[in-house]
Design an enzyme around this catalytic site. Structure first.
Site, PDB file in Angstrom:
ATOM      1  N   GLU A 510       0.831  -1.215   0.000  1.00 26.05           N
ATOM      2  CA  GLU A 510       0.000   0.000   0.000  1.00 26.05           C
ATOM      3  C   GLU A 510       0.863   1.262   0.000  1.00 26.05           C
ATOM      4  O   GLU A 510       0.576   2.226  -0.692  1.00 26.05           O
ATOM      5  CB  GLU A 510      -0.962   0.012   1.193  1.00 26.05           C
ATOM      6  CG  GLU A 510      -1.999  -1.104   1.194  1.00 26.05           C
ATOM      7  CD  GLU A 510      -2.788  -1.203  -0.106  1.00 26.05           C
ATOM      8  OE1 GLU A 510      -2.913  -0.196  -0.817  1.00 26.05           O
ATOM      9  OE2 GLU A 510      -3.265  -2.312  -0.418  1.00 26.05           O
ATOM     10  N   ASP A 574       3.634  -4.818  -5.337  1.00 24.98           N
ATOM     11  CA  ASP A 574       4.013  -6.122  -4.767  1.00 24.98           C
ATOM     12  C   ASP A 574       5.540  -6.244  -4.684  1.00 24.98           C
ATOM     13  O   ASP A 574       6.079  -6.688  -3.671  1.00 24.98           O
ATOM     14  CB  ASP A 574       3.481  -7.266  -5.645  1.00 24.98           C
ATOM     15  CG  ASP A 574       2.001  -7.541  -5.409  1.00 24.98           C
ATOM     16  OD1 ASP A 574       1.452  -7.055  -4.402  1.00 24.98           O
ATOM     17  OD2 ASP A 574       1.397  -8.246  -6.239  1.00 24.98           O
TER      18      ASP A 574
HETATM   19 ZN   LIG Z   1      -2.685  -2.501  -4.547  1.00 23.41          ZN
END
Ligand SMILES: [Zn+2]
Length: 672
Positions: A510, A574
């Site tokens: 995030e 990621d």
């Molecule tokens: Zn995301």
């Protein structure tokens, strides 16, 4: 609508199924989920998740099933307990009365079935009674107030140039298929035929003759195809600069002169404004032309279809079944309808989320979870600062700006400080359609009333039980609903190596969204402002190209590849997220706050990567994989794992992987 411009962790489908808690063991690695027969250097995802995949076939009522689904299902069971209790104690409090009555109306299937489509008949008659095109705008306003997206969307949004203030925004909309490409691609003929048959079936259910229903369906499909052609595709929409067009109301009106904007805005009862953002001006130009070129009867058919489609899942069984057959079964591969209680739990959460959420938080979110998560976020943020400092490709000037942005990141954890007040939402016994309509009208008015006012950054964009997280570029904040801060993602007493791989990776993900190809275009205060030197901009693009090419090479199902540009932001998040979490683990091992000992035979580094991989264990139906490859900005679990680890040298050292093995990329990508 600002929610569309958030970066989620995961695209939620309607998910659930009885929850089987993973057995606890000393390390927090789910040993049963592993498949030790797979070499981790050959396919790490199958190594970490093979056992889980075999033991967890997709339940018939789902199109995919994974760790997120398990937790969402568990949360739904908690919500069911809350709602059933409220339904039995309506007089205990105003919240009990509201959510208990709503849920009770939804669960009264005999009453819903008996009513047939009579609850929406007055609205359909009103559409049928439209006598001239000039009355279209008023009808459209009525539909939009109920959250029905015919033709286009009108909402409030933070101002791209001054993200502290809310302005009005109009955007493309009005499509019943999941993506514009379904209307245009040669290979989607079958989907279009099924869609037309579905529309026709729905018209027949509201009393239209089969021949007329087929003709209406054809007209609706033709109209939507025109709108699809004029729509900006979802990959292009990831670039905020392509959606930024400030215009006066007069300028917007000039794009579609025959549409009565004034009448429309009056009907929406929005606060007054002079200028607004027009996300896709070309769409509006086409919209004007489509309205001019389409007969009034066909326009009315389109409005009626949208109305029925919007309420289909809350109407009687024939509507629910038809909706399931096309949207869940054909497009997503689900075999069965979900049990009614799950659909009613989801509907209550969607309609009265803050009321349900208050009860959920009391029951399922202990106070210390909030503080503990805050500490983890602080640790990951610190590593992001160190990471930015260490980059060799970025100039000092851009680094300084990046650090200012990082410092400006705020976080919200668990639930909003201030709950929405639903006291004006009328909920009556056994009139589900009225209840749903009232809740949606409340929400759309609440949204429009923000126009011209400062942005409330304390507001949450997800309900508390949601198993997800998001970053908002306009607010430069990361948000974790209470629903995801639960096992297996978060355990207060878990092995820190596994926790850093799981929830640590989620936090890093995030946080990185603020710096992905989309988020990096916004500054610390959420304004769309370029803070990059030309050289660093070029270097950044070179590096993200590497990631886009890598993921475009992945094929989730035969004949289909991922779209590396559509999934770029998520894949970038990621890749960097796991790096930040790993740095945090290493710091803990160095300063002795995390033990270096092996648990269950795994080093802390190995447990970290297994912890990461195991949150993405999932099974997915081919229909769903095919659809999501075209529509979902997230990669499927398999590639969220294998796509990341092959870029990370520390992964190769942890498992002793050698050059040339599939999990060691010869062309490792790294941005952050
Ligand atoms: Zn995301």
């Amino acid at each position: 609508m600002w929610v569309r411009r958030l970066s989620f962790l995961f695209t939620l489908l309607l998910i659930s199924k009885l929850h089987a808690q993973s057995p606890s063991n000393s390390s927090g690695v789910d040993l049963k989920a592993l498949d030790p027969s797979v070499n981790p250097c050959q396919n790490f995802y199958l190594y970490a998740c093979g056992g889980w995949k075999t033991a967890n076939p997709i339940p018939p009522e789902y199109s995919r099933w994974g760790r997120f689904s398990e937790l969402a299902d568990h949360n739904q069971h908690v919500l069911r307990g809350i709602l059933e209790d409220s339904a039995q104690h309506l007089d205990r409090s105003s919240i009990d009365r509201k959510i208990g009555t709503f849920y009770g109306s939804c669960m009264n299937e005999p009453a819903v079935d008996k009513a047939g489509y009579t609850p929406i008949q007055p609205a359909l008659q009103q559409i049928q009674a439209i006598a001239e095109k000039s009355a279209l705008a008023a009808e459209l306003a009525r539909s939009h107030n109920q959250g029905i997206d015919s033709f286009f969307r009108f909402n409030s949004t933070p101002d791209f140039d001054n993200a502290r203030m809310t302005i009005a925004d109009v955007d493309q909309g009005g499509l019943g298929l999941p993506d514009k490409s379904y209307y245009l691609n040669e290979k989607d003929v079958e989907t279009r035929e099924k869609y037309a048959a579905h529309i026709s079936r729905m018209f027949q259910l509201i009393g239209v003759s089969p021949a007329d229903a087929a003709a209406k369906a054809k007209a609706v499909l033709a109209l939507e195809t025109s709108l699809a052609k004029a729509s900006l595709d979802r990959t292009a929409r990831r670039n905020p600069r392509l959606l930024h067009h400030r215009m006066t109301i007069a300028e917007l009106a000039a794009l579609a002169p025959s549409f009565d904007l004034k009448q429309y805005f009056n009907g929406r009862q929005s606060p007054a404004f002079d200028s607004l953002n027009v996300s896709v001006p070309d769409f509006f130009k086409t919209l004007g032309a489509v309205i001019d070129a389409t007969s009034l009867d066909d326009l009315k058919s389109y409005l009626a279809w949208n109305y029925v489609n919007h309420y289909a899942t809350e109407l009687s069984k024939p509507f629910v079944d038809a909706d399931f057959d096309f949207y869940q079964h054909f497009l997503n591969g689900a075999k069965e309808l979900q049990p009614r209680w799950k659909r009613c739990v989801q509907l209550t959460d969607r309609s009265l989320g803050d009321a349900v959420g208050q009860k959920y938080v009391e029951k399922a979110f202990p106070g210390q979870s909030k503080e503990r998560t805050r500490q983890l976020v602080a640790i990951i943020e610190k590593q992001m600062a160190a990471d930015i400092d260490s980059l060799t490709w970025m100039s000092a000037a851009t680094k300084e700006q990046a650090l200012i942005k990082l410092k400006g990141v705020t976080n919200k954890i668990g639930y909003p400080e201030k709950w929405k007040d639903y006291s004006t939402v009328s909920v009556v016994n056994d009139n589900l359609i009225a209840d749903v309509r009232n809740a949606r009208e409340f929400e759309t008015h609440r949204n429009l009333n923000k126009i011209g006012k400062p942005v409330d950054r304390a507001e949450f964009g997800m309900t508390p039980p949601t198993v997800n997280a998001y970053y908002s570029p306009f607010q430069n904040n990361i948000n974790f609903p209470a629903g995801i801060l639960q096992p297996p993602f978060y355990k207060a007493d878990a092995d820190m190596a596994v926790s850093f791989g799981g929830i640590g990776g989620v936090i890093g993900h995030e946080l990185t969204h603020g710096f992905d190809d989309q988020g990096r275009q916004f500054d610390a205060d959420g304004n769309l402002r370029d803070w990059w030197t030309a050289k660093d901009d070029e270097e950044f693009k070179k590096r993200v190209d590497c990631i886009a090419n890598e993921y475009s090479g992945f094929s989730p199902v035969e004949g289909v590849n991922l779209n590396g540009r559509l999934t770029l932001g998520e894949n970038g998040a990621d890749n960097a997220g796991i790096r930040l979490a790993f740095m945090s683990l290493m710091r803990g091992l160095e300063d002795g706050s995390i033990s270096k000992e092996k648990l269950d035979g795994f080093t802390p580094q190995q447990r970290f990567f297994i912890g990461y991989a195991q949150i993405w264990c999932q099974n997915e139906r081919p229909e769903s994989l095919k659809k999501l490859a075209r529509t979902d900005p997230h990669s499927p679990g398999e590639f969220r794992v294998d796509g990341v680890v092959q870029n990370v040298a520390e992964f190769a050292s942890a498992f002793g992987c050698m050059e040339g093995q599939p999990m060691v990329s010869a062309n490792a990508c790294r941005v952050w």
